[in-house]
Design an enzyme around this catalytic site. Structure first.
Site, PDB file in Angstrom:
ATOM      1  N   GLU A   1      -5.279  -8.667   1.075  1.00 10.16           N
ATOM      2  CA  GLU A   1      -5.948  -8.308   2.342  1.00 10.16           C
ATOM      3  C   GLU A   1      -7.420  -8.053   2.079  1.00 10.16           C
ATOM      4  OE1 GLU A   1      -4.356  -4.982   4.587  1.00 10.16           O
ATOM      5  OE2 GLU A   1      -2.310  -5.676   4.238  1.00 10.16           O
TER       6      GLU A   1
ATOM      7  N   GLU B   1       0.790  -1.228   0.000  1.00 12.93           N
ATOM      8  CA  GLU B   1       0.000   0.000   0.000  1.00 12.93           C
ATOM      9  C   GLU B   1       0.825   1.282   0.000  1.00 12.93           C
ATOM     10  OE1 GLU B   1      -2.820  -0.214   3.220  1.00 12.93           O
ATOM     11  OE2 GLU B   1      -3.886  -1.899   2.325  1.00 12.93           O
TER      12      GLU B   1
END
Ligand code: FCB
Length: 443
Positions: free
Chosen positions: A352, A169
């Site tokens: 995720e 991320e």
């Protein structure tokens, strides 16, 4: 409740990888034998972490890792996604720290012995503090330091790793950390956000070359997070606002990987907010990747805003998780199909997905039907995307266990396993039982 997918779902096949995920700073503790990192400093800054906590204990995973491997194995998962703490494996002088390296090689060896595939992320936000003191991700040099770290650690790991991700991320590191300052290192200017994003992407490209050279047999790629952007109304102004938000928050991190440029919203930037981009940078960034990791939690809805171009509206009265994120599984399918239409994607792992819920441990049990419903709906959303032709090959639940949830400290629980932070006892929640049963029922 059970996890139920259509009988003909490809996700019932053993060829589809199911796993659980964690990250170093969020679970490890044992800060004494690693270098300080930006999250230690951020936690020590008053007012930054909601419960004033830090990562010094967390889940004490460095001490309890053998039990945690037992726990992972007990779930019957195919894979475990973990991250390497850069400040644990490197000394300040840039040489490897043998004690830190040994911790991970032992862990990887044990996972391999048990037939659990190892998905290793090289950077899940814990930048060594001394590198931040030298400018951190605002300093182009950090990208080269990252490539050097990647080079040394992948050589040390040899063939122990099934899959490497360079970054987790980059949006969070750059935007949350350098542009609005709610994450470490807590800096807050637009120019910093854009510059750090560029250096993170550059570091990704440099490290991809290293990974393909040192570890050609592993699946190498990057993990990006996406929060799909919807417009509040059908008005042209709101539709444009949502498109701009999407370019800024989502496409910014994926477009350069495939199209060798930033989204056109860059043309709206004031000169002083423009990142410095050197010639050839996009060629470095756009290295071929073996897989794309996608993290998904929620969507966001935007309306036009004369001052800022777009502003997010609160979806009052809509179902939300305990962290306030709207539950809207359809946007997961929309996201996957839209990325598939926009880019020539390699195989996708959902690296995720999960939910914070207000768990209650009652008589040794956590009956988290709400989280289980979230998983069921989102696994079905992934399945719908696969049916529409998107090549998703794996899925990781966030998270294996409750852990340090960044600026929220220990107040938000994302685990499928409950952690009592006083005793460090782990208890499988109902969602963990259901995930295990679903995985074990596969052919
Ligand atoms: C993601 C992070 C992960 C976790 C979840 C809830 O943005 O990658 O570490 O905190 O959110």
């Amino acid at each position: 409740m059970k996890i139920m997918l259509p009988a003909d779902s490809k996700m019932h096949s053993k060829a589809f990888t199911f796993g659980v995920a964690t990250a170093s700073f969020q679970i490890e503790g044992a800060v004494d034998y690693r270098l300080p990192c930006i999250w230690d400093t951020f936690c020590a800054t008053p007012g930054k972490i909601r419960d004033n906590s830090d990562g010094s204990q967390a889940c004490e995973h460095v001490k309890l890792w053998r039990e945690d491997v037992d726990l992972i194995e007990s779930l019957g998962v195919d894979a475990y996604r973990l991250s390497i703490s850069w400040p644990r494996v490197m000394h300040k002088d840039g040489s490897l720290n043998p004690q830190g390296v040994a911790f991970y090689t032992d862990l990887l060896d044990e996972l391999n012995r048990r037939g659990i595939k190892t998905f290793v992320t090289l950077y899940h936000w814990d930048l060594p503090q001394h590198i931040e003191d030298n400018g951190g991700w605002l300093n182009r040099e950090t990208a080269y330091l990252f490539a050097d770290y990647a080079d040394k650690i992948t050589q040390a790991f040899g063939d122990r790793v099934y899959s490497y991700a360079t970054f987790n991320e980059p949006f969070c590191s750059s935007y949350l950390g350098y542009e609005i300052g709610v994450h470490a290192p807590g800096l807050a200017t637009k120019a910093f956000g854009r510059q750090s994003a560029h250096h993170l992407l550059l570091a990704h490209g440099l490290a991809m070359k290293v990974l393909q050279k040192n570890s050609p047999n592993s699946q190498n790629g990057i993990v990006l997070n996406f929060t799909p952007c919807y417009s509040a109304t059908d008005s042209a102004a709101d539709v444009e606002a949502a498109s701009k938000a999407d370019q800024y928050f989502n496409q910014w991190y994926i477009k350069p990987l495939f199209d060798r440029c930033y989204p056109e919203i860059i043309n709206d930037f004031a000169t002083e907010d423009m990142p410095v981009i050197e010639q050839g940078d996009f060629d470095i960034i756009a290295q071929p990747i073996d897989f794309l990791g996608i993290n998904f939690y929620t969507r966001a809805v935007y309306k036009a805003d004369p001052a800022t171009g777009f502003s997010q509206i609160d979806m009052v009265d809509k179902p939300k998780t305990d962290i306030g994120w709207e539950i809207y599984p359809q946007s997961f399918t929309d996201l996957l199909t839209s990325l598939h239409a926009l880019y020539p994607l390699p195989p996708i792992y959902i690296t995720e997905n999960g939910a914070a819920m207000d768990d209650k441990l009652i008589e040794g049990k956590v009956d988290d039907q709400d989280r289980l419903e979230y998983y069921n709906a989102h696994l079905n959303a992934v399945n719908n995307a696969i049916e529409q032709g998107v090549n998703v090959v794996g899925y990781f639940a966030w998270s294996l266990m409750d852990n340090f949830e960044w600026a929220e400290g220990y107040l938000k629980r994302f685990g499928i396993v409950y952690v009592d932070y006083e005793t460090q006892k782990r208890t499988l929640k109902a969602s963990a039982h259901a995930y295990r049963d679903f995985i074990n029922a596969r052919k």
